[in-house]
Design a protein around this motif. Structure first.
Motif, short mmCIF file in Angstrom:
data_model
loop_
_atom_site.label_atom_id
_atom_site.label_comp_id
_atom_site.label_asym_id
_atom_site.label_seq_id
_atom_site.Cartn_x
_atom_site.Cartn_y
_atom_site.Cartn_z
N CYS A 88 0.85 -1.19 0.00
CA CYS A 88 0.00 0.00 0.00
C CYS A 88 0.89 1.24 0.00
N VAL A 89 0.66 2.13 -0.95
CA VAL A 89 1.57 3.28 -1.13
C VAL A 89 0.77 4.52 -1.51
N PHE A 90 1.18 5.67 -0.95
CA PHE A 90 0.51 6.94 -1.24
C PHE A 90 1.35 7.76 -2.22
N GLY A 91 0.74 8.05 -3.38
CA GLY A 91 1.41 8.86 -4.39
C GLY A 91 0.92 8.41 -5.75
N PRO A 92 1.12 9.24 -6.79
CA PRO A 92 0.71 8.87 -8.14
C PRO A 92 1.64 7.81 -8.73
N ASN A 93 1.08 6.95 -9.60
CA ASN A 93 1.94 6.01 -10.30
C ASN A 93 2.71 6.75 -11.41
N LYS A 94 3.56 6.01 -12.11
CA LYS A 94 4.44 6.65 -13.09
C LYS A 94 3.63 7.35 -14.19
N ALA A 95 2.57 6.70 -14.64
CA ALA A 95 1.76 7.28 -15.72
C ALA A 95 1.15 8.61 -15.30
N ALA A 96 0.85 8.76 -14.01
CA ALA A 96 0.22 10.00 -13.53
C ALA A 96 1.26 11.03 -13.09
N ALA A 97 2.40 10.57 -12.57
CA ALA A 97 3.42 11.50 -12.08
C ALA A 97 4.07 12.29 -13.21
N ILE A 98 3.79 11.88 -14.44
CA ILE A 98 4.28 12.63 -15.61
C ILE A 98 3.73 14.05 -15.60
N LEU A 99 2.66 14.26 -14.85
CA LEU A 99 2.10 15.61 -14.73
C LEU A 99 3.18 16.58 -14.23
N GLU A 100 4.06 16.09 -13.35
CA GLU A 100 5.21 16.90 -12.92
C GLU A 100 6.45 16.57 -13.76
N GLY A 261 -6.41 8.27 -19.24
CA GLY A 261 -6.03 6.94 -18.72
C GLY A 261 -4.87 7.03 -17.74
N ARG A 262 -4.73 8.20 -17.10
CA ARG A 262 -3.63 8.42 -16.14
C ARG A 262 -4.22 8.89 -14.82
N SER A 263 -5.15 8.12 -14.32
CA SER A 263 -5.87 8.46 -13.09
C SER A 263 -4.87 8.86 -11.98
N PHE A 264 -5.05 10.04 -11.41
CA PHE A 264 -4.07 10.58 -10.46
C PHE A 264 -4.54 10.39 -9.03
N LYS A 265 -3.71 9.72 -8.23
CA LYS A 265 -3.97 9.57 -6.79
C LYS A 265 -2.78 10.10 -6.02
N GLY A 266 -3.03 11.01 -5.11
CA GLY A 266 -1.92 11.55 -4.32
C GLY A 266 -2.11 13.04 -4.13
N ILE A 267 -0.99 13.77 -4.23
CA ILE A 267 -1.03 15.22 -4.06
C ILE A 267 -0.85 15.88 -5.43
#
Ligand code: AMP
Ligand code: GLY
Length: 424
Positions: A88-100, A261-267
């Motif tokens: 269990c991990v808090f933060g976006p996956n690689k596909a979503a972290a591309i936002l930054e 298709g880059r569902s973002f979970k985290g901050i």
């Protein structure tokens, strides 16, 4: 619960302190952590980019939740490695972290979904970038596409400067592979505001606003740094601005990521500029700000573990995110010479002054324990001194007072953190 926090700066210290307040936290680990974090968590000597070792540690210790504080591991896909192992991990996956991780990606996303941002062009070919500059209006902003420790942005007043900038980023690779692509964008003017949010893939909950001081010297002079101080909330983030951002920026970004298709979970951290034409997105980050976390988290009323669980479970719509009706100011105590060159290893005195003082915090960034077990300076940004107050003026006075409790050789700080509130 057993918690592992990944990172080693003032931000991670603020996260650790927030986690420590939770009645659900039984044991906190931090990798690699720092000397201050070591007072409330067990520091583990594993680097933030050692995904396999971190995941093995989480398995071995039966960690219930791992919180990723930093951008590099997120963009590198640490969340995917943990999830593949059922952790269990808090933060976006690689596909979503591309936002930054890619400014070209985030600019294209904003254009496609009509999210307000500066006009821009993306370039992969330095010749084309140089040709574009010939007819572009100055000043102009050059951004290396990838992560560059917050230093990959150049604001150029003259054509020659911009030409040299393209060369530095794309040909000399001053920021490494981050410069394989670049964004050239319109220069905007206005006040900057940092808005952090929790996101569960579909719902977004906004935290209290903040403002960061990025330049090294008073009056926003000197070089860009990782951040020299912050205050929260920002008086410039008015109800009107908030309404606009809720309507055109926040949910629109979450929906856009889901649609891609880059569902973002985290901050999601929205770096906004309040321009004459309304708020526009300067940048997205996929994590808490540093030192924004140091003023926002101490004011959060919720149990941070409940909110993070809700982000992971997709139940954030049921969370009532609440902040204290007060203010906080953080002043970074740095080593003189930062961000260029500075001495380390000086003893830090006065840390005990913060013990049991309600509303005062001393977050460690670059510190370590020497062989004699004493705290010494170990980085450019050494400590972040945060104080709360009934309002921003009181918080600022309290924070500057608290900076006097700490002494070390070469101590340097800006004297004008929070001065902007005098104009509000
Ligand atoms: P970024 O990493 O994209 O937030 O950029 C770092 C800093 O550069 C921002 O906090 C702004 O102060 C400045 N900046 C970035 N983009 C622009 C822009 N289009 N116009 C004016 N200033 C900018
Ligand atoms: N304080 C700005 C950042 O964390 O990127």
């Amino acid at each position: 619960m057993k918690i592992l926090i990944v990172g080693s700066g003032g931000r991670e210290h603020a996260i650790a302190m927030s986690v420590a307040k939770s009645s659900r936290a039984d044991k906190i680990y931090c990798a690699p952590g720092n000397a201050g974090i070591g007072q409330i968590a067990e520091c583990v000597p594993i680097g933030a980019m050692e995904f396999e070792r971190l995941a093995a540690f989480a398995k071995e210790k039966s960690i219930d939740l791992t919180i990723i504080g930093m951008d590099d591991p997120l963009v590198g896909g640490i969340v995917d490695v943990f999830e593949a192992k059922g952790l269990c991990v808090f933060g976006p996956n690689k596909a979503a972290a591309i936002l930054e991780g890619s400014k070209a990606f985030s600019k294209n996303l904003m254009k496609k979904y009509q999210i307000p941002t500066a006009a821009y062009e993306n370039f992969e070919d330095p010749e084309k970038a140089l040709a574009y500059l010939e007819t572009a209006k100055m000043p102009i902003v050059l951004k290396a596409d990838g992560l560059a420790l917050g230093k990959g942005v150049l604001i150029c007043n003259m054509l020659e400067e911009a030409q040299a900038g393209v060369k530095e980023i794309m040909l000399d690779k001053k920021f490494g592979p981050a410069g394989n692509q670049m964004v050239i964008e319109e220069f905007m003017t206005g006040r900057e505001v940092s808005v952090l949010s929790f996101v569960d893939g579909k719902t977004i909950k906004i935290m209290s606003s903040a403002q960061d001081y990025k330049r090294a010297k008073d009056g926003d002079q000197g070089l860009n740094t990782g951040g020299m101080g912050t205050f929260s909330p920002s008086p410039f983030y008015t109800k009107e601005v908030d309404d606009f951002c809720r309507k055109y920026i926040f949910q629109a970004t979450v929906d856009a990521m889901a649609a891609e298709g880059r569902s973002f979970k985290g901050i999601i951290f929205f770096g906004l500029m309040l321009t004459e034409d309304g708020p526009k997105v300067l940048e997205y980050n996929a994590r808490f700000g540093d030192p924004e976390a140091q003023v926002v988290l101490p004011r959060m009323k919720n149990d941070i573990l409940d909110v993070m669980d809700a982000c992971i479970d997709g139940t954030l719509d049921q969370v009532d995110l609440q902040f204290e009706d007060n203010a906080a100011v953080c002043i970074v105590l740095a080593s003189d010479g930062y961000p260029v060159s500075y001495q380390k290893g000086y003893e830090i005195r006065g840390l005990e002054n913060f013990e049991d003082k309600e509303g005062y915090y001393c977050f460690h960034a670059g510190t370590k324990l020497n062989d004699a077990g004493r705290f010494v300076t170990n980085g450019g940004r050494v400590l972040g001194v945060t104080a709360k107050g009934a309002d921003l003026k009181e918080a600022r006075a309290n924070a500057y007072k608290a900076t006097e409790w700490i002494e070390f050789e070469n101590k340097y700080m800006r004297q004008d953190i929070g001065k902007a509130i005098d104009d509000a």
